[in-house]
Design an enzyme around this catalytic site. Structure first.
Site, PDB file in Angstrom:
ATOM      1  N   ASP A 163       0.865  -1.149   0.196  1.00  0.00           N
ATOM      2  CA  ASP A 163       0.060   0.094  -0.022  1.00  0.00           C
ATOM      3  C   ASP A 163       0.921   1.292   0.074  1.00  0.00           C
ATOM      4  OD1 ASP A 163      -1.763   2.166   0.444  1.00  0.00           O
ATOM      5  OD2 ASP A 163      -2.891   0.993   2.009  1.00  0.00           O
ATOM      6  N   HIS A 168       0.746   7.961   4.240  1.00  0.00           N
ATOM      7  CA  HIS A 168       1.431   7.263   5.068  1.00  0.00           C
ATOM      8  C   HIS A 168       2.909   7.266   5.056  1.00  0.00           C
ATOM      9  CE1 HIS A 168      -2.328   5.029   5.474  1.00  0.00           C
ATOM     10  NE2 HIS A 168      -2.190   4.839   4.259  1.00  0.00           N
ATOM     11  N   ILE A 183      -0.065   9.064   8.433  1.00  0.00           N
ATOM     12  CA  ILE A 183      -0.771   8.292   9.354  1.00  0.00           C
ATOM     13  C   ILE A 183      -0.402   7.029   9.296  1.00  0.00           C
ATOM     14  CG2 ILE A 183      -2.641   9.901   9.834  1.00  0.00           C
ATOM     15  CD1 ILE A 183      -4.123   8.143   7.980  1.00  0.00           C
ATOM     16  N   GLY A 186      -4.515   1.817   7.948  1.00  0.00           N
ATOM     17  CA  GLY A 186      -5.600   1.134   8.701  1.00  0.00           C
ATOM     18  C   GLY A 186      -5.347  -0.549   8.637  1.00  0.00           C
TER      19      GLY A 186
END
Length: 260
Positions: A163, A168, A183, A186
């Site tokens: 990903d 990120h 961040i 998830g």
């Protein structure tokens, strides 16, 4: 092994429950790796889809395993957008399903479902049949808690599993998306919850986990410690997780199902 390291496995290199996922002798796969295998890449920013990808948030995730995932092999993923909910000015919600097959035997290994919040795409119209939403957790104290710390570089390691969304890794992209810094994925926080479930209720045996689902309620920042609260619910387990540094629930309405 790279996926497991992205989840923080190996922070205690003397613990055989961790070493089994990061050392080639007797290597096992973390069950939640099914969510990244046969990853289609950053498809959501394909121009002809006209999705405002900067405003996309990952809302929910679930997987069901039909057999334990081998530590090596070749798999094939087949994807479908099964439903879209038009929320008008609030945006839209997109439901995606992946079926993961063993490429040699054609056996179905797992089914993975993802829910994406398209915050910039309201007015697109509805499509398909919307799945039943996850139910709230019991209103009582948890039966057990597990604490797992993330590394400041967790997102930079985890993104190597497929990903590559820049929010990120790129501070500027993260700011454009409304965050003060990059961040954690998830799906990385989901993998950490999977770690907690395997350790706390499956005696460290990944093959006992049959299914897991959850809702992403708030983003996690790399370096935070997650406290996973687990509730017995009949034969299943419900769970949530909070970022201890901010005292904020980041994963909610989780359910884990074990094999008998």
């Amino acid at each position: 092994m790279l996926y497991a390291l992205g989840l923080g496995y190996g922070d205690d290199p003397t613990d055989p429950r961790q070493v089994q996922f990061v050392y080639e002798q007797g290597l096992k796969s973390v069950p939640s790796i099914c969510v990244v295998l046969a990853h289609p890449g950053f498809w959501i920013n394909t121009p002809n889809l006209e999705i405002d990808w900067v405003k996309v948030l990952h809302g929910e995730q679930a997987f069901t395993l039909h057999s334990p995932l081998p530590a090596e092999g070749v798999v094939r993923g087949e994807y479908d957008v099964v439903a879209v909910e038009d929320k008008g000015p609030k945006g839209a919600v997109m439901h995606v399903t992946k079926r993961l097959y063993d490429d040699e035997s054609d056996a179905l290994l797992s089914e993975v479902t993802s829910v994406y919040m398209l915050r910039g795409d309201g007015g697109c119209g509805d499509y398909g049949t919307v799945p039943t939403p996850p139910q709230p957790l019991p209103d009582r104290d948890p039966d057990m808690t597990v604490e797992i710390s993330t590394l400041p570089q967790s997102a930079l390691i985890y993104r190597l599993s497929g990903d590559r969304n820049p929010i990120h890794a790129d501070p500027e992209a993260a700011r454009k998306a409304g965050f003060d810094r990059p961040i954690l994925h998830g799906l990385c926080s989901m993998g950490i919850a999977t770690r907690a479930i395997i350790d706390a209720v499956a005696d460290g045996d990944p093959d006992r986990l049959k299914a897991l689902s959850l809702r992403f309620s708030k983003p996690v920042y790399p370096g935070e410690t997650l406290q996973i609260s687990i509730f017995r619910d009949g034969a299943d387990y419900r769970f949530s997780a909070r970022a201890m540094e901010r005292d904020l629930v980041v994963l909610d309405r989780g359910t884990a199902v074990l094999n008998n």
